[in-house]
Design a protein around this motif. Structure first.
Motif, PDB file in Angstrom:
ATOM      1  N   GLU A  65       0.660  -1.152  -0.010  1.00  0.00           N
ATOM      2  CA  GLU A  65       0.118  -0.034  -0.202  1.00  0.00           C
ATOM      3  C   GLU A  65       1.039   1.723   0.055  1.00  0.00           C
ATOM      4  OE1 GLU A  65      -2.930   0.309  -0.390  1.00  0.00           O
ATOM      5  OE2 GLU A  65      -2.813  -2.406  -0.953  1.00  0.00           O
ATOM      6  N   SER A  66       0.946   2.204  -0.988  1.00  0.00           N
ATOM      7  CA  SER A  66       1.334   3.261  -1.254  1.00  0.00           C
ATOM      8  C   SER A  66       1.743   4.141   0.047  1.00  0.00           C
ATOM      9  CB  SER A  66       1.364   3.816  -2.131  1.00  0.00           C
ATOM     10  OG  SER A  66       0.584   3.035  -3.683  1.00  0.00           O
ATOM     11  N   ARG A 113      -8.566   0.403 -16.081  1.00  0.00           N
ATOM     12  CA  ARG A 113      -8.963  -0.718 -15.958  1.00  0.00           C
ATOM     13  C   ARG A 113      -9.576  -0.923 -17.082  1.00  0.00           C
ATOM     14  NH1 ARG A 113      -5.365  -2.312 -11.881  1.00  0.00           N
ATOM     15  NH2 ARG A 113      -6.553  -4.634 -12.050  1.00  0.00           N
TER      16      ARG A 113
HETATM   17  N1  GSH Z   1      -4.281   0.142  -3.140  1.00  0.00           N
HETATM   18  C1  GSH Z   1      -2.566   0.104  -3.642  1.00  0.00           C
HETATM   19  C2  GSH Z   1      -3.054  -0.401  -5.057  1.00  0.00           C
HETATM   20  C3  GSH Z   1      -1.759  -0.889  -5.737  1.00  0.00           C
HETATM   21  C4  GSH Z   1      -1.250  -1.080  -7.273  1.00  0.00           C
HETATM   22  O1  GSH Z   1      -3.296  -1.597  -7.901  1.00  0.00           O
HETATM   23  N2  GSH Z   1      -0.817  -0.571  -7.756  1.00  0.00           N
HETATM   24  C5  GSH Z   1      -1.058  -1.166  -9.846  1.00  0.00           C
HETATM   25  C6  GSH Z   1      -0.137  -0.497  -9.842  1.00  0.00           C
HETATM   26  S1  GSH Z   1      -0.705   1.240  -9.708  1.00  0.00           S
HETATM   27  C7  GSH Z   1      -0.698  -2.954  -9.572  1.00  0.00           C
HETATM   28  O2  GSH Z   1       0.052  -3.177  -8.883  1.00  0.00           O
HETATM   29  N3  GSH Z   1      -1.458  -3.304 -10.482  1.00  0.00           N
HETATM   30  C8  GSH Z   1      -1.171  -4.761 -11.242  1.00  0.00           C
HETATM   31  C9  GSH Z   1      -2.658  -5.403 -11.796  1.00  0.00           C
HETATM   32  O3  GSH Z   1      -3.125  -5.073 -11.085  1.00  0.00           O
HETATM   33  O4  GSH Z   1      -3.005  -6.713 -11.518  1.00  0.00           O
HETATM   34  C10 GSH Z   1      -2.008   1.030  -3.467  1.00  0.00           C
HETATM   35  O5  GSH Z   1      -2.573   2.479  -2.591  1.00  0.00           O
HETATM   36  O6  GSH Z   1      -0.397   0.770  -3.118  1.00  0.00           O
END
Ligand code: GSH
Length: 255
Positions: A65-66, A113
């Protein structure tokens, strides 16, 4: 300590911008989202959510989580304060960061998405949901534009993590094929201002371009204050997603 990074994707970029603002240098392990490396067994063992970024501490603690990762670094190096200073300011930064994340980032992300052809192997696309999120993003931008009429930054007079979330969200509109309406002049002024900070370019480093399902062995360090301009072309590499890797995920939650 090691930061597992996802190249141009917005959430990993949030953390890199945060680190650049803090002047913190962290070893980085690139994970190639386009090649599905985040679905590998090795990465899934680290983060069963199969999402980036992920921070692994020297004692083995895994922080995903960022914002959680950013908070960890805020604790390590409190200056400059990016989560506010004192109870009231901290609450306002939290409020704005959540507002931007839940209303703008989530909407832009859903548009991308569910409508972008590059995401068809990563997302069970529901085009109606993508379309439904376009006005949600624009409604929030209209609200934010009004708020920015009287102040420099999203949460007040200082740059904070809420501006980082705002910046990556607005930049994410480009691959999501959403236009920022010209009448949102306060957002345009704010966006130009935050984009001109050296930290904004720290998010542009390319990463893991080889099509491999395993974690690349190469370790890099976060490039603080790099000189490359943002081109926001990262999602296009997803066109090369190797279907044969079987990347469909059972985890469909929105970021
Ligand atoms: N809530 C998470 C979201 C993390 C996230 O969704 N990262 C995306 C890249 S921006 C990811 O890893 N996506 C891979 C996927 O959808 O399979 C955060 O804030 O870090």
């Amino acid at each position: 300590m090691k930061l597992y990074d996802g190249g141009r994707a917005p959430n990993p970029r949030r953390v890199r911008i945060f680190l650049a603002e803090k002047g913190i240098d962290v070893p980085v392990e690139p994970v190639d989202l386009g090649a599905g490396a985040h679905k590998s067994d090795a990465f899934t063992a680290l983060n069963p959510m199969q999402r980036l970024p992920v921070l692994v501490l020297d004692d083995g603690t895994v922080i995903a989580e960022s914002i959680a990762i950013c908070r960890y670094f805020e604790g390590l190096r409190p200056e400059p304060p990016l989560f506010g200073r004192g109870g009231k300011e901290e609450a306002l930064v939290e409020m704005w960061n959540r507002r931007v994340e839940l209303n703008l980032y989530a909407a832009v992300s859903a548009v991308f998405r569910h409508l972008h052809p590059a995401m068809k192997d990563m997302e069970e696309q529901v085009p109606e949901w993508g379309e439904a999120n376009k006005p949600r993003a624009l409604d929030f931008l209209a609200f934010l534009d009004g708020e920015l009429r009287d102040r420099l930054f999203i949460a007040g007079d200082h740059f904070t993590v809420a501006d980082i979330t705002g910046l990556v969200s607005v930049d994410f509109m480009k691959p999501a094929k959403l236009e920022l309406p010209v009448e949102f002049t306060n957002i345009s002024r704010w966006h130009a201002q935050v984009s001109s900070r050296p930290s904004a370019r720290a998010g542009d480093r390319r990463c893991g371009r080889r099509a491999t399902a395993s974690l690349p062995r190469r370790t890099m360090r976060v490039a603080v204050e790099t000189g490359h301009g943002s081109d926001m072309r990262w999602p296009l590499q997803l066109h090369h997603l190797p279907r044969r890797l079987g990347l469909r995920s059972s985890l469909r939650s929105a970021p």
